[in-house]
Design an enzyme around this catalytic site. Structure first.
Site, PDB file in Angstrom:
ATOM      1  N   ASP A 143       0.811  -1.225   0.000  1.00  0.00           N
ATOM      2  CA  ASP A 143       0.000   0.000   0.000  1.00  0.00           C
ATOM      3  C   ASP A 143       0.847   1.280   0.000  1.00  0.00           C
ATOM      4  OD1 ASP A 143      -2.095  -1.753   0.167  1.00  0.00           O
ATOM      5  OD2 ASP A 143      -2.639  -1.291   2.234  1.00  0.00           O
ATOM      6  N   MET A 185      -5.818  -2.929  -4.501  1.00  0.00           N
ATOM      7  CA  MET A 185      -5.679  -2.849  -3.048  1.00  0.00           C
ATOM      8  C   MET A 185      -5.363  -1.420  -2.607  1.00  0.00           C
ATOM      9  SD  MET A 185      -4.008  -6.414  -1.805  1.00  0.00           S
ATOM     10  CE  MET A 185      -5.027  -7.889  -1.696  1.00  0.00           C
ATOM     11  N   GLY A 186      -5.496  -1.171  -1.346  1.00  0.00           N
ATOM     12  CA  GLY A 186      -5.296   0.165  -0.788  1.00  0.00           C
ATOM     13  C   GLY A 186      -6.406   0.415   0.213  1.00  0.00           C
TER      14      GLY A 186
HETATM   15  O1  F6P Z   1      -2.174  -4.042   3.788  1.00  0.00           O
HETATM   16  C1  F6P Z   1      -1.823  -4.741   2.675  1.00  0.00           C
HETATM   17  C2  F6P Z   1      -3.023  -5.380   2.024  1.00  0.00           C
HETATM   18  O2  F6P Z   1      -2.540  -5.923   0.855  1.00  0.00           O
HETATM   19  C3  F6P Z   1      -4.196  -4.431   1.815  1.00  0.00           C
HETATM   20  O3  F6P Z   1      -4.046  -3.626   0.687  1.00  0.00           O
HETATM   21  C4  F6P Z   1      -5.348  -5.379   1.748  1.00  0.00           C
HETATM   22  O4  F6P Z   1      -6.552  -4.797   2.185  1.00  0.00           O
HETATM   23  C5  F6P Z   1      -4.970  -6.436   2.717  1.00  0.00           C
HETATM   24  O5  F6P Z   1      -3.568  -6.444   2.794  1.00  0.00           O
HETATM   25  C6  F6P Z   1      -5.541  -7.786   2.359  1.00  0.00           C
HETATM   26  O6  F6P Z   1      -5.145  -8.708   3.288  1.00  0.00           O
HETATM   27  P1  F6P Z   1      -5.565 -10.248   3.278  1.00  0.00           P
HETATM   28  O7  F6P Z   1      -4.428 -10.996   2.684  1.00  0.00           O
HETATM   29  O8  F6P Z   1      -5.768 -10.587   4.694  1.00  0.00           O
HETATM   30  O9  F6P Z   1      -6.787 -10.395   2.448  1.00  0.00           O
END
Ligand code: F6P
Length: 361
Positions: A143, A185-186
Site C-alpha cells: 500500500d 488494493m489500498g
Molecule cells: O495491507 C496490505 C493489504 O494488501 C491491503 O491492501 C489489503 O486490504 C490487505 O492487505 C488484504 O489482506 P488479506 O491478505 O488478509 O486479504
C-alpha cells in the site's frame, strides 16, 4: 566467528508482499559477514509465542531466494499478536502475551529481533520493544502508506501488476463499449489506484482520500458518452468510500477486511441510471501481492535488509529502517507507526490527473 556478535531473530508479519525474501537474504548475508547468527521465526509473531516455531537461517538457507515472492518464514495477519485494527487504532497486546514472547526470545538467546511488517506489525513491534526486546523494523506493504519512508518495498511490483491489469481491460472495454471497473488494493490510502490509474489510462480514479458522489460520477460518464467515448475504465481503491461509507466485512480476525466496494458502486450507478451502462468488474486482488518481486523491489528490499544490520551495528533499538532519497537510514518506531502517508493535492500524480480532466474528487 559465526554468531560472535549476537543472535538475531527475523520474522515476517502481516500480509505477504513481494520482496520479503530479498530483505531476509540481504540481512542474513550481510549480518553473517559481520559476525551475527540468525534464527527465523515462522508465521509472524506466532513463531515467538509458545510453541515457538523456528527455522535455521544460514548463509546457505537464504541463497537464491531474493527473486522468489512470498516469505520463506511464512506469515499471518491473525493470531495472538494483533497490533492495530483499522486506521489510527492501536490494539494493546495483552501483557502476558508480550511477556511470553520476551521470555521465549530470552530462552533462545535472541539479542535483537528484525520485524519485517507494515503499520500493524510495527506497532506490535513497538509494544514488544517497550517490554525491553531490542527491535529493528523493516517497512513492508504494497500500500506504500508509511509516512516515515519514501517507499515501502512491494509497492512497485503491485503497481506494475495493477497497470498490466488496466492495460488488458482497455481492449475488452472498447470492444464492448462497456464501463469497466478495476479494483486494486489500498485500504486507507490510494497510492496504487492513483499511480496505476494515471499510468494505465483510467478515466476515473476513486481513492479513500477523496470521497466522491455517485451522481457526479454518473454525470461525468454521461458526458463522455456525449463525446462518443462509449467505454470507460474506472480504477477503484478497495478503501474508497461510497457516499461516505467504507465497504468492509467482518473477517472474524483482528484485521478489518475490505471487500465489495466495486459491487456497491455498480449497484448505485444502476439505481441512478438504469440500463444506461453495461458494467463489468475485475478485482485484481492478491495477484498484486503474489509472485516475483520486480527489480526495484528486490533492490529496495535487499537495501533494507542490509540497513537493518547497519542499524544493529550502530547500536540502535526501536527504530525502523527507511528510505530518504538515495539513503537508507532509521526513524524511531514510534514515529514510523504514528503517521500514514495519504495522497494529497500536492502530489505530482494528483495534479497531473486533475489537469488531464480524469474524474477524481
Ligand atoms: O495491507 C496490505 C493489504 O494488501 C491491503 O491492501 C489489503 O486490504 C490487505 O492487505 C488484504 O489482506 P488479506 O491478505 O488478509 O486479504
Amino acid at each position: 566467528m559465526s554468531g560472535a556478535r549476537g543472535r538475531i531473530g527475523i520474522l515476517t508479519a502481516g500480509g505477504d508482499c513481494p520482496g520479503l525474501n530479498a530483505v531476509i537474504s540481504g540481512a542474513v548475508h550481510y549480518g553473517i559477514r559481520n559476525g551475527y547468527e540468525f534464527v527465523g521465526f515462522q508465521r509472524g509473531f506466532e513463531g515467538i509465542l509458545t510453541p515457538v516455531l523456528t527455522q535455521p537461517l544460514t548463509d546457505k538457507d537464504v541463497s537464491g531466494i531474493s527473486h522468489i515472492g512470498g516469505t520463506i518464514l511464512h506469515t499471518t495477519n491473525r493470531g495472538r499478536f494483533g497490533g492495530k485494527v483499522g486506521v489510527g487504532n492501536s490494539n494493546q497486546i495483552p501483557d502476558e502475551i508480550l511477556e511470553e514472547a520476551k521470555h521465549n526470545l530470552q530462552q533462545l538467546g535472541i539479542d535483537a529481533l528484525i520485524i519485517i511488517g507494515g503499520d500493524g506489525s510495527l506497532s506490535a513491534g513497538l509494544q514488544l520493544s517497550e517490554k525491553g526486546v531490542r527491535v529493528i523494523g523493516v517497512p513492508k506493504t504494497i500500500d506504500n502508506d508509511l509516512a516515515a519512508t519514501d517507499q515501502t518495498f512491494g509497492f512497485s511490483t503491485a503497481l506494475t501488476v495493477a497497470v498490466e491489469a488496466l492495460d488488458r481491460v482497455h481492449t475488452t472495454a472498447t470492444s464492448h463499449d462497456r464501463l469497466l471497473f478495476v479494483e486494486v488494493m489500498g485500504r486507507h490510502t490510494g497510492w496504487i489506484a492513483l499511480k496505476a490509474g494515471l499510468a494505465g489510462g483510467a478515466d476515473a480514479i476513486l481513492l479513500p482520500e477523496f470521497p466522491f458522489q455517485i451522481d457526479d460520477l454518473v454525470a461525468y460518464l454521461r458526458e463522455r458518452r456525449k463525446q462518443n467515448k462509449n467505454s470507460s475504465i474506472v480504477v477503484v481503491a478497495e478503501g474508497a468510500m461510497v457516499e461516505g461509507e467504507l465497504s468492509i466485512e467482518d473477517g472474524g480476525s483482528s484485521e478489518v477486511r475490505f471487500a465489495g466496494v466495486t459491487q456497491r458502486i455498480m449497484k448505485r450507478i444502476e439505481q441512478k441510471a438504469p440500463d444506461e451502462f453495461e458494467m463489468r468488474a475485475t478485482v485484481v486482488g492478491h495477484i498484486q501481492r503474489g509472485g516475483t518481486p520486480n527489480a526495484r523491489d528486490r533492490i529496495l528490499a535487499r537495501a533494507y535488509g542490509v540497513g537493518a544490520i547497519d542499524a544493529l551495528l550502530a547500536g540502535e533499538n526501536a527504530v525502523m529502517v527507511s528510505l530518504h532519497g538515495q539513503e537508507v537510514s532509521t526513524v524511531p518506531l514510534i514515529e514510523a507507526v504514528s503517521h500514514l502517508k495519504a495522497v494529497g493535492e500536492d502530489v505530482l500524480e494528483y495534479q497531473v490527473v486533475k489537469k488531464l480532466g480524469i474524474f477524481m474528487h
